[in-house]
Design a protein around this motif. Structure first.
Motif, mmCIF file in Angstrom:
data_model
loop_
_atom_site.group_PDB
_atom_site.id
_atom_site.type_symbol
_atom_site.label_atom_id
_atom_site.label_comp_id
_atom_site.label_asym_id
_atom_site.label_seq_id
_atom_site.Cartn_x
_atom_site.Cartn_y
_atom_site.Cartn_z
ATOM 1 N N ARG A 97 0.833 -1.207 0.000
ATOM 2 C CA ARG A 97 0.000 0.000 0.000
ATOM 3 C C ARG A 97 0.869 1.260 0.000
ATOM 4 N NH1 ARG A 97 -5.262 -1.776 1.322
ATOM 5 N NH2 ARG A 97 -5.174 -3.838 2.269
ATOM 6 N N ALA A 98 1.945 1.204 0.772
ATOM 7 C CA ALA A 98 2.843 2.357 0.840
ATOM 8 C C ALA A 98 3.512 2.588 -0.517
ATOM 9 C CB ALA A 98 3.886 2.133 1.932
ATOM 10 N N TRP A 99 3.894 1.467 -1.177
ATOM 11 C CA TRP A 99 4.509 1.580 -2.510
ATOM 12 C C TRP A 99 3.522 2.207 -3.507
ATOM 13 C CZ3 TRP A 99 8.587 2.134 -5.248
ATOM 14 C CH2 TRP A 99 8.576 1.879 -6.615
ATOM 15 N N ALA A 100 2.304 1.679 -3.531
ATOM 16 C CA ALA A 100 1.310 2.190 -4.492
ATOM 17 C C ALA A 100 1.015 3.667 -4.218
ATOM 18 C CB ALA A 100 0.044 1.346 -4.408
ATOM 19 N N ALA A 101 0.903 4.024 -2.934
ATOM 20 C CA ALA A 101 0.554 5.408 -2.590
ATOM 21 C C ALA A 101 1.689 6.381 -2.912
ATOM 22 C CB ALA A 101 0.195 5.492 -1.107
ATOM 23 N N SER A 102 2.926 5.864 -2.940
ATOM 24 C CA SER A 102 4.065 6.760 -3.165
ATOM 25 C C SER A 102 4.194 7.178 -4.631
ATOM 26 C CB SER A 102 5.360 6.078 -2.704
ATOM 27 O OG SER A 102 5.730 5.043 -3.599
ATOM 28 N N ARG A 103 3.527 6.446 -5.523
ATOM 29 C CA ARG A 103 3.632 6.761 -6.955
ATOM 30 C C ARG A 103 2.213 6.865 -7.530
ATOM 31 N NH1 ARG A 103 9.386 5.350 -7.802
ATOM 32 N NH2 ARG A 103 9.233 6.024 -9.965
ATOM 33 N N PRO A 104 1.514 7.937 -7.208
ATOM 34 C CA PRO A 104 0.093 8.053 -7.553
ATOM 35 C C PRO A 104 -0.122 8.317 -9.054
ATOM 36 C CG PRO A 104 0.868 10.091 -6.570
ATOM 37 C CD PRO A 104 2.019 9.113 -6.487
ATOM 38 N N PRO A 105 -1.339 8.056 -9.531
ATOM 39 C CA PRO A 105 -1.672 8.362 -10.924
ATOM 40 C C PRO A 105 -1.342 9.796 -11.315
ATOM 41 C CG PRO A 105 -3.414 7.040 -9.950
ATOM 42 C CD PRO A 105 -2.446 7.375 -8.824
ATOM 43 N N ALA A 106 -1.434 10.732 -10.364
ATOM 44 C CA ALA A 106 -1.140 12.140 -10.685
ATOM 45 C C ALA A 106 0.286 12.308 -11.199
ATOM 46 C CB ALA A 106 -1.354 13.004 -9.442
ATOM 47 N N ALA A 107 1.209 11.481 -10.712
ATOM 48 C CA ALA A 107 2.595 11.583 -11.172
ATOM 49 C C ALA A 107 2.706 11.189 -12.646
ATOM 50 C CB ALA A 107 3.498 10.702 -10.315
ATOM 51 N N GLU A 108 1.966 10.147 -13.011
ATOM 52 C CA GLU A 108 1.971 9.714 -14.415
ATOM 53 C C GLU A 108 1.325 10.772 -15.315
ATOM 54 O OE1 GLU A 108 1.364 5.497 -15.965
ATOM 55 O OE2 GLU A 108 -0.644 6.317 -16.199
ATOM 56 N N LEU A 109 0.181 11.280 -14.869
ATOM 57 C CA LEU A 109 -0.537 12.269 -15.675
ATOM 58 C C LEU A 109 0.271 13.536 -15.876
ATOM 59 C CD1 LEU A 109 -4.306 12.313 -14.706
ATOM 60 C CD2 LEU A 109 -3.254 12.005 -16.968
ATOM 61 N N LEU A 134 1.061 -11.520 -4.369
ATOM 62 C CA LEU A 134 2.274 -11.710 -5.174
ATOM 63 C C LEU A 134 3.508 -11.094 -4.541
ATOM 64 C CD1 LEU A 134 0.653 -10.969 -8.649
ATOM 65 C CD2 LEU A 134 1.505 -13.196 -7.875
ATOM 66 N N GLY A 135 3.309 -10.127 -3.654
ATOM 67 C CA GLY A 135 4.451 -9.470 -3.022
ATOM 68 C C GLY A 135 5.287 -8.702 -4.038
ATOM 69 N N THR A 136 6.593 -8.615 -3.765
ATOM 70 C CA THR A 136 7.464 -7.774 -4.586
ATOM 71 C C THR A 136 7.700 -8.339 -5.992
ATOM 72 O OG1 THR A 136 9.400 -8.878 -3.665
ATOM 73 C CG2 THR A 136 8.673 -6.847 -2.586
ATOM 74 N N LEU A 137 7.305 -9.612 -6.217
ATOM 75 C CA LEU A 137 7.369 -10.176 -7.571
ATOM 76 C C LEU A 137 6.625 -9.275 -8.561
ATOM 77 C CD1 LEU A 137 8.558 -12.871 -8.614
ATOM 78 C CD2 LEU A 137 6.268 -13.869 -8.375
ATOM 79 N N ALA A 138 5.581 -8.612 -8.075
ATOM 80 C CA ALA A 138 4.767 -7.749 -8.944
ATOM 81 C C ALA A 138 4.992 -6.265 -8.649
ATOM 82 C CB ALA A 138 3.287 -8.098 -8.805
ATOM 83 N N LYS A 139 6.125 -5.960 -8.021
ATOM 84 C CA LYS A 139 6.478 -4.546 -7.848
ATOM 85 C C LYS A 139 7.008 -4.017 -9.166
ATOM 86 C CE LYS A 139 9.632 -1.282 -5.646
ATOM 87 N NZ LYS A 139 10.814 -1.060 -4.790
ATOM 88 N N CYS A 140 6.441 -2.927 -9.625
ATOM 89 C CA CYS A 140 6.905 -2.276 -10.841
ATOM 90 C C CYS A 140 6.574 -0.792 -10.724
ATOM 91 C CB CYS A 140 6.243 -2.887 -12.080
ATOM 92 S SG CYS A 140 4.439 -2.781 -12.078
ATOM 93 N N ALA A 141 7.091 -0.015 -11.649
ATOM 94 C CA ALA A 141 6.805 1.423 -11.660
ATOM 95 C C ALA A 141 6.444 1.851 -13.078
ATOM 96 C CB ALA A 141 8.013 2.222 -11.168
ATOM 97 N N PRO A 142 5.306 2.559 -13.257
ATOM 98 C CA PRO A 142 4.304 2.874 -12.240
ATOM 99 C C PRO A 142 3.741 1.593 -11.622
ATOM 100 C CG PRO A 142 3.801 3.924 -14.367
ATOM 101 C CD PRO A 142 4.933 3.024 -14.595
ATOM 102 N N PRO A 143 3.210 1.712 -10.387
ATOM 103 C CA PRO A 143 2.730 0.510 -9.707
ATOM 104 C C PRO A 143 1.416 0.000 -10.282
ATOM 105 C CG PRO A 143 2.306 2.449 -8.359
ATOM 106 C CD PRO A 143 3.047 2.933 -9.572
ATOM 107 N N LEU A 144 1.072 -1.227 -9.936
ATOM 108 C CA LEU A 144 -0.265 -1.738 -10.255
ATOM 109 C C LEU A 144 -1.298 -0.811 -9.620
ATOM 110 C CD1 LEU A 144 0.327 -5.569 -9.691
ATOM 111 C CD2 LEU A 144 0.456 -4.267 -11.835
ATOM 112 N N ARG A 145 -2.428 -0.681 -10.294
ATOM 113 C CA ARG A 145 -3.449 0.313 -9.915
ATOM 114 C C ARG A 145 -4.723 -0.374 -9.422
ATOM 115 N NH1 ARG A 145 -0.230 4.713 -9.574
ATOM 116 N NH2 ARG A 145 0.589 5.412 -11.591
ATOM 117 N N PRO A 146 -5.663 0.392 -8.896
ATOM 118 C CA PRO A 146 -6.966 -0.181 -8.522
ATOM 119 C C PRO A 146 -7.676 -0.781 -9.745
ATOM 120 C CG PRO A 146 -6.687 2.001 -7.549
ATOM 121 C CD PRO A 146 -5.557 1.814 -8.520
ATOM 122 N N PRO A 147 -8.598 -1.702 -9.521
ATOM 123 C CA PRO A 147 -9.256 -2.399 -10.636
ATOM 124 C C PRO A 147 -9.914 -1.461 -11.656
ATOM 125 C CG PRO A 147 -9.770 -3.486 -8.560
ATOM 126 C CD PRO A 147 -9.012 -2.242 -8.202
ATOM 127 N N ALA A 148 -10.385 -0.301 -11.219
ATOM 128 C CA ALA A 148 -11.039 0.618 -12.162
ATOM 129 C C ALA A 148 -10.085 1.058 -13.271
ATOM 130 C CB ALA A 148 -11.586 1.837 -11.413
#
Ligand SMILES: [Zn+2]
Length: 443
Positions: A199-211, A271-285
């Protein structure tokens, strides 16, 4: 006499309903696609019950050789691709050492690839701070374009391009007639991790950064006339921003990856860190929004962003673990299998792996027509196949989709008429050649 006849398969052609046809191959090229070629052949391949596609082109992989071959390598990386129905790949300028940022490093990587690659390959060059005339050296040698990071890369030999470097590089790339690809996350929108879990990883790289990064890259592309490609877009709004700019006349495209289409952030719990990537995985929407855009033709290509590392580098929590997913082998299976279950027609899905990347990067590949290289994937569509770890061919077999039920799989892969993968086995030897963009396809 025909060398190889692929008999009785269902051939997928762009913009058409799949048709039952035989594919005849002579001298490594497609000689005919016809209901029943009458000539005899030296070798016949029974493709009944299978779909016959152009071999997939993975436009975004990291094979780390030379220099970090313990992370992956051309032999194992391309073996995984061949086993997944790919016949060509485009490799990124990082995380090999030296990174591909000038003529000498291009030559070193092309030599390593030529000695080991099971399938054809092309190279991205790097756009990093430093003398711009290195871009000319890379263009002369045949890079498909230039990759820049708008944020820290996580590796110390490939620096981020700030706005000034990116703008100047885009001007140079435009003059060279080549695209710039960006990893789009804006440093000012990234946050420190509050904790060490997913959760901390996902929150640290929010969609706003990509946009924010996509917005800036689009402005720079518009101002310089550079052709822009945004890699691994993870949000629906990111795709929409690129599509809107394209409608305004900016030469811009984007790609997404199977992990954003087939996973969501809550999968990180399992999946743990096996699925850590950047940008991170996002909510299902966001996953659903990406499929919606994909179905409407707003995504130019789907690529794995295969970014492996030694298993030890995935240990130690989300803050420390390497960010990268090793999915080279499963791109086609996930896109075609999941796409079909979502009711999408097969031909446009196949285009995202074949004609789409070929056109975007100026490669004369990805077409099933007489005269084209006989690069074929024979694919079983439908069914339920649980991917076993033992089926994986990448160096560490750290694919987060192992154990998942897939609804498509490559059964056989041919590179210029030569079988490079069949019945679970990758053929020995290196058959890959360097591909360079065709100047006629450049603007
Ligand atoms: Zn990447």
């Amino acid at each position: 006499m025909i060398d190889v006849l692929v008999r009785g398969g269902t051939v997928v052609l762009p913009g058409a309903m799949p048709v039952r046809a035989d594919v005849a191959i002579e001298d490594g090229r497609i000689a005919a696609i016809a209901p029943e070629p009458s000539d005899p052949a030296r070798e016949e391949i029974d493709a009944r019950g299978l779909h016959v596609l152009p071999g997939a082109i993975d436009a975004h992989v990291h094979f780390n050789e030379p220099g970090r071959t313990g992370w992956e390598g051309w032999e194992t990386g391309t073996a995984a691709l061949a086993a997944g129905g790919a016949t060509a790949c485009v490799e990124m300028p990082l995380n090999a050492h030296p990174p591909t940022v000038d003529g000498a490093s291009f030559d070193a990587k092309a030599a390593a690839a030529g000695a080991a690659a099971k399938i054809d390959f092309a190279l991205w060059g790097g756009l990093v701070p430093g003398p711009l005339d290195r871009m000319d050296e890379l263009a002369e040698r045949g890079v498909v374009g230039f990759k820049a990071f708008m944020c820290d890369t996580g590796i110390d030999d490939f620096d981020a391009a700030g706005d000034d470097v990116l703008g100047a590089g885009m001007e140079r790339a435009a003059a060279l007639g080549l695209p710039v690809a960006v990893h789009a996350e804006r440093p000012s929108e990234l946050r420190a991790m509050d904790g060490d879990d997913w959760r901390a990883w996902a929150a640290s790289r929010p969609p706003a950064a990509e946009l924010a990064a996509i917005g800036r890259a689009l402005e720079l592309a518009g101002a310089t006339g550079c052709s822009l490609h945004v890699v691994h877009v993870s949000t629906g709004a990111g795709v929409a921003a690129v599509a809107e700019a394209r409608e305004r006349g900016v030469d811009a495209t984007c790609e997404t990856c199977p992990h954003y289409l087939a996973l969501a952030e809550e999968d990180l719990e399992r999946l743990g860190t096996l699925a850590k990537c950047a940008p991170p995985l996002r909510p299902p929407a966001e996953r659903e929004a990406l499929w919606e855009h994909l179905g409407r033709g707003r995504i130019a290509l789907v690529a794995s962003d295969h970014s492996p590392c030694p298993p030890a580098m995935k240990e130690g929590g989300f803050a420390r673990a390497w960010g990268g997913i090793a999915g080279a082998q499963t791109t086609l299976a996930l896109l075609l299998g999941d796409g079909a279950r979502r009711g999408l027609p097969v031909a446009p899905l196949v285009e995202l792996l074949t004609g789409g990347p070929a056109r975007r990067l100026g490669l004369r590949k990805g077409r099933l027509e007489p005269g084209a290289d006989a690069d074929l994937a024979l694919v079983e569509l439908g069914g339920d196949h649980v991917l076993a770890p033992g089926e994986l061919h990448d160096r560490h077999g750290a694919n987060p989709f192992a154990g998942r039920t897939l609804h498509a799989r490559a059964r056989r892969t041919l590179l210029r008429g030569h079988t490079v993968f069949d019945d679970g086995r990758v053929a020995p030897g290196a058959h890959g050649r360097l591909l360079t963009p065709d100047p006629r396809t450049r603007p």
